[in-house]
Write a protein that holds these residues in place. Structure first.
Motif, short mmCIF file in Angstrom:
data_model
loop_
_atom_site.label_atom_id
_atom_site.label_comp_id
_atom_site.label_asym_id
_atom_site.label_seq_id
_atom_site.Cartn_x
_atom_site.Cartn_y
_atom_site.Cartn_z
N UNK A 7 0.84 -0.95 -0.06
CA UNK A 7 -0.07 0.03 0.07
C UNK A 7 0.76 1.25 -0.10
N UNK A 8 2.29 1.18 -0.45
CA UNK A 8 3.04 2.32 -0.30
C UNK A 8 3.45 2.51 -1.97
N UNK A 33 -5.25 -4.14 8.19
CA UNK A 33 -6.42 -5.20 7.75
C UNK A 33 -7.45 -4.08 7.10
N UNK A 34 -7.40 -3.15 7.41
CA UNK A 34 -8.58 -2.17 6.80
C UNK A 34 -8.01 -1.43 5.45
N UNK A 35 -6.65 -2.03 5.03
CA UNK A 35 -6.43 -1.40 3.83
C UNK A 35 -6.06 -2.30 2.81
N UNK A 36 -6.62 -3.65 2.95
CA UNK A 36 -6.33 -4.63 2.07
C UNK A 36 -6.94 -4.49 0.64
N UNK A 37 -8.03 -3.77 0.60
CA UNK A 37 -8.63 -3.64 -0.89
C UNK A 37 -8.06 -2.58 -1.56
N UNK A 38 -7.35 -1.43 -0.80
CA UNK A 38 -6.65 -0.37 -1.27
C UNK A 38 -5.37 -1.11 -1.99
N UNK A 40 -4.76 -3.93 -2.69
CA UNK A 40 -4.91 -4.75 -3.79
C UNK A 40 -4.95 -4.02 -5.14
N UNK A 41 -5.85 -3.05 -5.02
CA UNK A 41 -6.18 -2.40 -6.23
C UNK A 41 -4.93 -1.58 -6.90
N UNK A 67 -10.48 -13.31 4.71
CA UNK A 67 -11.65 -12.87 3.73
C UNK A 67 -10.93 -12.17 2.50
N UNK A 68 -9.49 -12.15 2.59
CA UNK A 68 -8.97 -11.36 1.41
C UNK A 68 -8.40 -12.21 0.48
N UNK A 71 -10.08 -12.46 -3.07
CA UNK A 71 -10.27 -11.23 -3.96
C UNK A 71 -8.69 -10.85 -4.55
N UNK B 82 -10.66 2.79 -5.24
CA UNK B 82 -10.83 2.36 -3.77
C UNK B 82 -11.85 3.19 -3.23
N UNK B 94 -13.10 -6.55 2.93
CA UNK B 94 -12.13 -5.52 3.67
C UNK B 94 -12.93 -5.08 5.15
N UNK B 95 -12.02 -5.20 6.17
CA UNK B 95 -12.50 -4.94 7.42
C UNK B 95 -12.46 -3.52 7.90
#
Lengths: 285, 96, 517
Positions: A7-8, A33-38, A40-41, A67-68, A71, B82, B94-95
């Motif tokens: 995420x960097x 944990x709360x940046x997994x989506x960010x 990934x994209x 859960x990740x 995805x 995002x 995502x949590x």
């Protein structure tokens, strides 16, 4: 093998300039944990556009039990990095599931099944016990790495500087990898300012048989390279061995000596490996 | 996509951008505020990318605050995606 | 008209006068002497045992015949810790003096209060090596009626000789001085090291005030500045804060990119053909250039190659190398931290030199001409290897000419180090916004993404290729970086000239225009 937090943006952008042989874009432990989506994209976008100057590019995804994981694979597999690195592997059943998921995604995108490799991370005691089976499971698995931090946690021991607690694991992993003719990569050295102990540890794991070492800071790359790069003396000797071998072969002589020492098959293999590391084409000698 | 809640993505780190999104009443259109460390050199280009991303996700009503510390296009697109996905509840796994 | 680098230079610039366009680094110097007339320095007379001590700066200044249109000069050895420049201008402003020409060897952030004197007409003209922060921003946005004239450290000496800078009053800070004005920067609570830039001011200024916060018994020595050029001596509580001299520039960076660039630069030097016993060396402070010292030190030790002299702005790293015997001597025109000051005081192989000996192109030879290798930074480099160290991204003035073009022209091997990307801004461009050092003086540019050799140096390129270094064409690197960051919109300028960049020989190498804002 340089770890880059997924995420960097700055590190993802510049990661290729440091001369690491392999880059590990990390979606797992380096990402909150709360940046997994960010992450990934972001990693997906960077993989598409950034030039990593020929370094091997691997992506460490999250485990399918989180859960990740699914995805991550859905986004990353279609881009076919050189390898997917799979964390906390313990059994061949998990690996089997991973391979199935990857294959399905590849089928959906009309991609081949043999291009992208899988690197397995062994980070638990159970994983260490099963490592031989894991290493041999399928051809796509072409490297095994040890995750020292998680392993000591799993074993409930302290991570000491001499690595005593994970020493057996290191040796079992190297053995499993070598038995299956695949690479073994050692864990990170976390104290980035301690260059001397990094050198000592790298020297040690090289002697154990590891093919490389993961690093978390670009400043560590040179030290690992220095340890793994054969010295000029080693290269010269290897060169002489191969040269003598070729000369004797042409003359039909099977057994010969270099520097007063008998050259046999293992010595030849070793000499070839040294020249390969040094980037010398042994066929041309 | 419909923006249903506040969301943000990115950071204030160099080479990154912080995107803040909040819902507005339907029909109010796109309210976009851009603040960039490279406003003079890339300001127009940044605005184009934002509009294109909103078009792509069919977002018509939005309040978007864009605080850029020199992110390249591909990073900008990732952060917009995002934030939009988060704000429209499209992002799973995502949590928060 | 255009100068030889294709830069548009007006024939006449209001506030500067008739211009002479730059025509090559050595074109003018080949003549062997300066065409311009040298103005005579003032010669004074004092009576025996007449006192120079004055109770405070106000009274001293009052005695020097301050008048509208005067030129007042300062030296910038205390850099961001200077406590005298603003104080002096406060006094002059209170006296109602207008249209002052400020001639400081450089300006730092701590001088920001002068903006109010620019606004109210107390200051109308500025000569300096550089400026940054708020001052740079204001000047770039047209705060001054007349353009600021930027000189190199060597060029400043020349400009004083010719009378372009005609100093009425020189304020000279010393960390120790006696009642006659013999003084030094090498000891005392505010020690700041070399006084190299002030020597020329003392010789040519009509009035000289030595200011100290440490009056010592006569005679004060070492004799950095001498009484035969001093009119008045003032004791103040503090000349400034020497802890702010360094402001972060003298520690070896931990930035992985800067370290990588430094390592590449050291590899370039090693294989350049100039890394031989007895080589002379200079390197800039801060960022990648200072970090080069770390890698050079290792290489020198490992290969047992010892150099001759270190030159220039001196950091504690230079002193370490001197003390380890890696170099025989250090010639110091400006010291960057307290450790350097004490070395200058104690070590006979650490020698204070004037800016004239350091870099003035018009004398019988300055020391930059004897340099083998110099490592310099850059804000921007173009595909013709021209270097900008003055204007940053967005066109704002935020740097200094310093000794850049002086050392680059003199050294056999000039290595410019810079990251290829800063934030999102490309450092390798088609055309730099402002040329300070011409491409002909630059041999190799080292970035984290590749090493570019000036095509005028094919042998150097061959040497580096043979060593397996990552050599690229500068055009290719420029394109590669542009592909990463995207094509940027050029900065928009008005026609107003806010800065004139004098090359060391007094020709105009470029001008800086006002930013549309």
């Amino acid at each position: 093998m340089l770890y880059i937090p997924g995420n960097n943006p700055a590190m993802l952008l510049h990661g290729g300039v440091y001369g690491a042989d392999s880059l590990l874009l990390d979606l797992e432990d380096a990402v909150a944990l709360n940046q997994k989506d960010a992450a990934r994209i972001l990693v997906r976008n960077m993989l598409k556009t950034v030039d990593y100057y020929g370094a091997e590019v691997c992506v460490r995804v999250n485990h399918l039990d989180t859960p990740f994981g699914m995805d991550d694979l859905n986004e990353i597999v279609p881009l076919q990095p050189n390898a997917i690195r799979y964390p906390k592997t313990e059994t061949i059943e998990e690996l089997d599931r991973l391979v199935q998921v990857i294959t399905e995604i590849e089928d959906r995108h009309g991609l081949p099944h043999d291009k992208m490799k899988i690197h397995i991370m062994i980070e638990t005691a159970l994983g260490v016990q099963n490592v031989f089976e894991i290493a041999k499971f399928c051809k796509r698995v072409d490297a095994i790495t040890i995750g020292g931090q998680d392993l000591t946690a799993d074993m409930n021991i302290k991570n000491t500087k001499d690595g005593a607690g994970i020493d057996l694991a290191r040796k079992m992993i190297v053995m499993a990898a070598k038995a299956n003719k695949i690479d073994a990569i050692d864990t990170v050295f976390v104290d980035v300012d301690n260059e001397e102990d990094l050198r000592i540890e790298t020297q040690y794991i090289k002697e154990l048989g590891f093919n490389g070492k993961a690093v978390i800071n670009p400043r560590q790359i040179d030290i690992v390279h220095e340890v793994f790069t054969p010295t000029e003396e080693e290269i010269r000797k290897a060169y002489r061995i191969i040269k003598e071998f070729n000369r004797n072969k042409a003359l039909g002589i099977g057994v010969f000596a270099v520097d007063g020492k008998m050259v046999d098959a293992p010595v030849l293999t070793r000499a070839n490996y040294v020249l390969e590391l040094a980037g010398v084409d042994s066929d041309a000698i | 996509m419909e923006i249903v809640k506040k969301a943000q993505a990115g950071s204030f780190e160099s080479s990154d951008v912080l995107v803040l999104i909040e819902p507005v009443e339907k029909g109010t259109g796109r309210k976009i505020e851009v603040d960039s460390a490279v406003q003079r050199q890339y300001g127009d280009q940044i605005l184009t990318i934002i509009q294109e991303s909103l078009d792509e996700y069919e977002v018509n009503d939005i309040h978007l605050v864009f605080n850029d510390k020199g992110a390249i296009d591909t990073v900008i697109k990732a952060r917009l995606e995002t934030a939009i996905k988060r704000a429209s509840n499209a992002q799973k796994g995502t949590m928060y | 008209m255009q100068n030889s680098l294709g830069r548009e230079i007006p024939e006449f610039i209001e506030g500067y006068g008739k211009t002479e366009p730059f025509s090559g680094a050595w074109t003018k110097l080949k003549k062997g002497e300066m065409s311009e007339i040298t103005i005579p320095p003032p010669n004074k007379a004092k009576l025996a045992h007449q006192t120079k001590l004055t109770p405070n700066l106000e009274e001293a200044i009052a005695k020097t015949n301050p008048h509208d249109g005067m030129t007042v000069s300062f030296h910038h050895h205390l850099r961001n810790g200077d406590g005298l420049l603003v104080k002096t201008l406060d006094i002059l402003a209170k006296m109602g003096i207008k249209n002052i020409t400020l001639a400081s060897s450089s300006l730092a952030d701590c001088h920001t209060p002068i903006l109010k004197y620019i606004a109210d007409g107390t200051i109308c003209k500025v000569w300096t090596s550089g400026m940054r922060g708020e001052i740079g921003k204001a000047v770039s946005e047209g705060a001054m009626q007349l353009p600021v004239i930027f000189h190199s450290h060597g060029g400043r000496v020349r400009a004083i000789h010719t009378g372009e800078i005609s100093i009425d009053l020189a304020i000279v800070a010393t960390s120790a001085a006696d009642e006659e004005g013999n003084g030094t920067g090498t000891f005392g609570k505010s020690a700041f090291g070399s006084m190299g830039y002030s020597i020329i001011d003392m010789r040519y200024a009509k009035q000289v005030i030595v200011v100290t916060d440490n009056l010592v018994e006569y005679p004060c020595y070492p004799l950095s500045v001498t009484q035969n050029f001093v009119d008045y001596v003032v004791v103040v509580d503090s000349i400034g804060d020497p802890t702010k001299i360094a402001s972060g520039t003298t520690r070896i960076t931990k930035s992985p990119i800067d370290l990588l660039i430094a390592k590449h630069a050291a590899d370039v030097i090693e294989h350049s053909g100039y890394f031989v016993p007895g080589f002379s060396f200079q390197l800039g402070a801060g960022g990648a250039s200072l970090a080069v010292a770390k890698f050079m030190r290792d290489k020198m030790k490992r290969q047992e190659i010892h150099g001759s002299f270190l030159l220039g702005g001196v950091t504690s790293y230079c002193i370490d190398m001197l003390n380890e015997g890696l170099f025989k001597s250090v010639f110091d025109v400006q010291s960057f931290d307290a450790m350097v000051s004490s070395s200058l005081y104690n070590n006979k192989n650490h020698i204070e030199i004037s800016a004239a000996l350091y870099a003035n192109p018009y004398n019988c030879g300055c020391m930059t001409n004897k340099l083998d290798i110099v490592v310099l930074g850059a804000l921007e480099v173009d595909v013709d290897f021209n270097v900008n160290v003055l204007t940053g991204s967005g066109g704002y003035i935020r740097g200094a000419s310093g000794g850049h073009c002086d050392t680059a022209s003199g050294a056999k091997l000039t290595v410019v180090v810079c990251p290829s990307i800063r934030g999102r801004i490309s450092t390798i461009n088609q055309r730099v916004q402002t040329v300070v050092t011409p491409g002909e003086s630059v041999d190799v540019v080292v970035t984290e993404r590749g090493i570019c050799v000036n095509p005028a140096q094919p042998e150097l390129e061959q040497n580096l290729l043979k060593a397996g270094l990552n050599v690229k064409k500068i055009e290719d690197l420029q394109q590669e970086v542009e592909n990463i960051v995207g094509k940027s919109k050029p900065v928009e300028y008005t026609d107003k000239i806010v800065g004139v960049v004098e090359y060391r020989d007094g020709t105009i190498i470029d001008v800086v225009r006002e930013i549309k804002h």
